[in-house]
Design a protein around this motif. Structure first.
Motif, PDB file in Angstrom:
ATOM      1  N   THR A   1     -10.629  23.673  11.441  1.00 53.96           N
ATOM      2  CA  THR A   1      -9.596  24.679  11.177  1.00 53.96           C
ATOM      3  C   THR A   1      -9.910  25.340   9.848  1.00 53.96           C
ATOM      4  O   THR A   1     -10.648  24.811   9.004  1.00 53.96           O
ATOM      5  N   LYS A   2      -9.344  26.498   9.655  1.00 55.08           N
ATOM      6  CA  LYS A   2      -9.577  27.240   8.416  1.00 55.08           C
ATOM      7  C   LYS A   2      -9.054  26.474   7.204  1.00 55.08           C
ATOM      8  O   LYS A   2      -9.705  26.445   6.150  1.00 55.08           O
ATOM      9  N   GLU A   3      -7.882  25.843   7.352  1.00 53.12           N
ATOM     10  CA  GLU A   3      -7.318  25.092   6.251  1.00 53.12           C
ATOM     11  C   GLU A   3      -8.228  23.925   5.856  1.00 53.12           C
ATOM     12  O   GLU A   3      -8.471  23.654   4.664  1.00 53.12           O
ATOM     13  N   ARG A   4      -8.764  23.221   6.883  1.00 54.11           N
ATOM     14  CA  ARG A   4      -9.631  22.087   6.594  1.00 54.11           C
ATOM     15  C   ARG A   4     -10.953  22.550   5.977  1.00 54.11           C
ATOM     16  O   ARG A   4     -11.496  21.907   5.083  1.00 54.11           O
ATOM     17  N   GLN A   5     -11.467  23.673   6.487  1.00 49.17           N
ATOM     18  CA  GLN A   5     -12.705  24.212   5.908  1.00 49.17           C
ATOM     19  C   GLN A   5     -12.515  24.567   4.440  1.00 49.17           C
ATOM     20  O   GLN A   5     -13.367  24.266   3.581  1.00 49.17           O
ATOM     21  N   GLU A   6     -11.384  25.196   4.108  1.00 47.57           N
ATOM     22  CA  GLU A   6     -11.102  25.538   2.723  1.00 47.57           C
ATOM     23  C   GLU A   6     -10.993  24.280   1.857  1.00 47.57           C
ATOM     24  O   GLU A   6     -11.472  24.241   0.718  1.00 47.57           O
ATOM     25  N   LYS A   7     -10.365  23.241   2.401  1.00 42.14           N
ATOM     26  CA  LYS A   7     -10.229  21.987   1.663  1.00 42.14           C
ATOM     27  C   LYS A   7     -11.598  21.364   1.399  1.00 42.14           C
ATOM     28  O   LYS A   7     -11.875  20.904   0.290  1.00 42.14           O
ATOM     29  N   TYR A   8     -12.462  21.359   2.444  1.00 39.07           N
ATOM     30  CA  TYR A   8     -13.798  20.784   2.293  1.00 39.07           C
ATOM     31  C   TYR A   8     -14.612  21.555   1.241  1.00 39.07           C
ATOM     32  O   TYR A   8     -15.276  20.975   0.383  1.00 39.07           O
ATOM     33  N   LEU A   9     -14.541  22.896   1.353  1.00 34.94           N
ATOM     34  CA  LEU A   9     -15.314  23.713   0.425  1.00 34.94           C
ATOM     35  C   LEU A   9     -14.786  23.602  -1.003  1.00 34.94           C
ATOM     36  O   LEU A   9     -15.550  23.591  -1.965  1.00 34.94           O
ATOM     37  N   LYS A  10     -13.447  23.511  -1.139  1.00 32.90           N
ATOM     38  CA  LYS A  10     -12.877  23.356  -2.485  1.00 32.90           C
ATOM     39  C   LYS A  10     -13.300  22.029  -3.099  1.00 32.90           C
ATOM     40  O   LYS A  10     -13.634  21.958  -4.287  1.00 32.90           O
ATOM     41  N   THR A  11     -13.308  20.985  -2.283  1.00 34.46           N
ATOM     42  CA  THR A  11     -13.738  19.673  -2.794  1.00 34.46           C
ATOM     43  C   THR A  11     -15.205  19.719  -3.204  1.00 34.46           C
ATOM     44  O   THR A  11     -15.594  19.182  -4.256  1.00 34.46           O
TER      45      THR A  11
ATOM     46  N   TYR B   1     -19.217  16.957   2.502  1.00 38.69           N
ATOM     47  CA  TYR B   1     -18.245  17.973   2.912  1.00 38.69           C
ATOM     48  C   TYR B   1     -18.935  19.205   3.511  1.00 38.69           C
ATOM     49  O   TYR B   1     -18.418  19.813   4.464  1.00 38.69           O
ATOM     50  N   ILE B   2     -20.082  19.579   2.947  1.00 44.58           N
ATOM     51  CA  ILE B   2     -20.792  20.724   3.548  1.00 44.58           C
ATOM     52  C   ILE B   2     -21.279  20.375   4.949  1.00 44.58           C
ATOM     53  O   ILE B   2     -21.199  21.195   5.881  1.00 44.58           O
ATOM     54  N   LYS B   3     -21.762  19.130   5.105  1.00 44.15           N
ATOM     55  CA  LYS B   3     -22.193  18.717   6.444  1.00 44.15           C
ATOM     56  C   LYS B   3     -21.010  18.690   7.409  1.00 44.15           C
ATOM     57  O   LYS B   3     -21.132  19.032   8.596  1.00 44.15           O
ATOM     58  N   GLY B   4     -19.822  18.300   6.882  1.00 47.78           N
ATOM     59  CA  GLY B   4     -18.628  18.309   7.731  1.00 47.78           C
ATOM     60  C   GLY B   4     -18.304  19.711   8.216  1.00 47.78           C
ATOM     61  O   GLY B   4     -17.884  19.915   9.365  1.00 47.78           O
ATOM     62  N   VAL B   5     -18.485  20.698   7.340  1.00 47.20           N
ATOM     63  CA  VAL B   5     -18.234  22.089   7.751  1.00 47.20           C
ATOM     64  C   VAL B   5     -19.276  22.528   8.772  1.00 47.20           C
ATOM     65  O   VAL B   5     -18.944  23.159   9.801  1.00 47.20           O
ATOM     66  N   LEU B   6     -20.556  22.208   8.505  1.00 46.36           N
ATOM     67  CA  LEU B   6     -21.623  22.626   9.414  1.00 46.36           C
ATOM     68  C   LEU B   6     -21.514  21.945  10.774  1.00 46.36           C
ATOM     69  O   LEU B   6     -21.816  22.562  11.813  1.00 46.36           O
ATOM     70  N   ASP B   7     -21.095  20.696  10.805  1.00 47.41           N
ATOM     71  CA  ASP B   7     -21.000  19.966  12.078  1.00 47.41           C
ATOM     72  C   ASP B   7     -19.716  20.255  12.836  1.00 47.41           C
ATOM     73  O   ASP B   7     -19.518  19.725  13.944  1.00 47.41           O
ATOM     74  N   GLY B   8     -18.844  21.059  12.250  1.00 49.08           N
ATOM     75  CA  GLY B   8     -17.607  21.414  12.936  1.00 49.08           C
ATOM     76  C   GLY B   8     -16.512  20.399  12.779  1.00 49.08           C
ATOM     77  O   GLY B   8     -15.481  20.477  13.465  1.00 49.08           O
ATOM     78  N   VAL B   9     -16.701  19.412  11.873  1.00 47.98           N
ATOM     79  CA  VAL B   9     -15.626  18.447  11.648  1.00 47.98           C
ATOM     80  C   VAL B   9     -14.417  19.168  11.064  1.00 47.98           C
ATOM     81  O   VAL B   9     -13.269  18.873  11.433  1.00 47.98           O
ATOM     82  N   ALA B  10     -14.691  20.113  10.127  1.00 45.97           N
ATOM     83  CA  ALA B  10     -13.602  20.947   9.613  1.00 45.97           C
ATOM     84  C   ALA B  10     -13.394  22.072  10.617  1.00 45.97           C
ATOM     85  O   ALA B  10     -13.974  23.159  10.504  1.00 45.97           O
TER      86      ALA B  10
END
Length: 397
Positions: free
Chosen positions: A207-217, A196-205
């Motif tokens: 949107t803000k909502e998706r980033q929050e979901k990834y970080l919460k997970t 999930y952190i890699k997803g945030v760094l690579d821009g997969v997340a």
């Protein structure tokens, strides 16, 4: 002069010239050698208990001697033969007695060897077997009660060593399984965090909502890892004897109420609900560690969430006092525990779920039991409308 018992001899120059030639007469002749010449008169005297009549004959320069030598005392003579028989009998009896004593000594020596050396040899052989790693074969000795007890104590010691060895092997295997299981359980949240952190760094997340979901997970995964690591840390402190306990007097019912309120704020009602029953308004205070008691509750809650088999898990807690104890009952109203596994649930590394369908270390209830022992209390478990744990704290005077 034989009719009167006298022996006669002619003696000159200390020699027997003629007549009786016995040893006693020669002794008498030697006696006269030392005497002066006679006076020609008849002399009567005694010599060595013998009656001697002597007359000196000048013409022949010799002495005519008649001597009555007493024979051996008839009583002595009559006794001599029976005494010899008696003496012989004593000698024979002594020889027989010595032979009997030797036989008895040999018998008792052999018996002592059997009584003492046999069990000693068995004990030595048993010690060698243990040294060689063979602890299944026991000493079989039937004999003296004292040595039987010694051999029985040796067998008891051997069984204890064997049981301890098996327990150590079991614990070592369980410890290895626990480390392997926790390593496996850690891999899943760690992989989730990385993904999930890699997803945030690579821009997969994106949107803000998706980033929050990834970080919460990812955050939830770190909490899961922290729980597993905390289990290892607790177990390590228990094993090393470094888990501190600081006792204070507190109301267990009030303390439990605060714990439930904190959990209800964070818990999802669809997953777990709590209810508290207090047996009386004024509960007696007990000595307890306010940091360790929540650890008990956390472990019980985790156990109920994993194994109750229902949603939501309905945790019912009752606190009441008896004459000697303050009791807390924890019931999850779930599926319970198989009856054959109930006696083992507080053992180190024991898992009812041997297939590891649920994540766990097998030390949660072991920690609960350890903490209760440090509170001089005890813990019981049973199936009663679910899995029920009963914590029993001693009342303080």
């Amino acid at each position: 002069m034989e009719p009167w018992g006298y022996d006669t001899a002619m003696i000159a120059d200390g020699q027997v010239i003629s007549g009786d030639n016995s040893g006693q007469m020669h002794d008498l002749a030697e006696y006269f050698r030392q005497e002066e010449e006679g006076n020609g008169q008849v002399n009567i005297f005694t010599f060595q208990k013998a009656t001697v009549v002597e007359k000196y004959i000048p013409e022949q320069d010799a002495r005519l001697v008649a001597a009555h030598f007493p024979e051996e005392n008839w009583l002595i003579t009559s006794v001599t033969s029976p005494f010899s028989i008696f003496l012989a009998a004593v000698c024979v009896a002594g020889a027989v007695a010595i032979a009997v004593l030797l036989l008895l000594a040999a018998f008792f020596t052999r018996r002592m060897n059997r009584v003492v050396l046999e069990p000693v040899e068995l004990l030595v052989d048993g010690a060698k077997r243990i040294q060689d790693g063979n602890m299944e074969e026991e000493i079989d000795y039937q004999g003296e009660a004292e040595f039987e007890r010694v051999c029985q104590s040796f067998n008891d010691m051997q069984r204890t060593i064997l049981e301890n060895q098996k327990q150590r092997e079991k614990n070592e295997k369980a410890r290895t399984d626990m480390v392997t299981g926790i390593s496996h359980d850690l891999r899943t949240p760690l992989t989730s965090i990385q993904g999930y952190i890699k997803g945030v760094l690579d821009g997969v997340a994106d949107t803000k909502e998706r980033q929050e979901k990834y970080l919460k997970t990812a955050y939830d995964s770190t909490r899961e890892m922290n729980v597993l690591l905390q289990k290892l840390f607790e177990f390590s402190r228990i094993e090393s004897g470094q888990m501190p306990f600081h006792m204070v007097r507190a109301d267990l019912a009030e303390f439990t109420s605060v714990y439930i309120a904190q959990k209800e704020e964070m818990a999802d009602p669809e997953n777990v609900t709590f209810s508290l029953k207090v047996g009386q308004e004024a509960m007696p205070e007990i000595n307890m560690d306010v940091e360790q008691i929540p650890r008990i509750f956390d472990n019980l809650l985790e156990n109920s969430m994993k194994y109750a088999g229902t949603r939501p898990v309905e945790i019912e807690i009752s606190v009441f006092a008896t004459e000697t104890e303050v009791v807390l009952e924890w019931n999850d109203h779930g599926n319970g525990v198989p009856e054959d596994k109930l006696p083992h649930i507080f053992e180190r590394f024991y898992r009812c779920d041997e297939a590891r369908k649920e994540k766990g270390s097998g030390v949660g209830l072991y920690v609960v039991n350890y903490i209760m022992e440090q509170h001089h209390g005890r813990v019981e478990a049973e199936n009663d409308g679910g899995f029920k744990i009963r914590l029993l704290f001693p009342k303080e005077d």
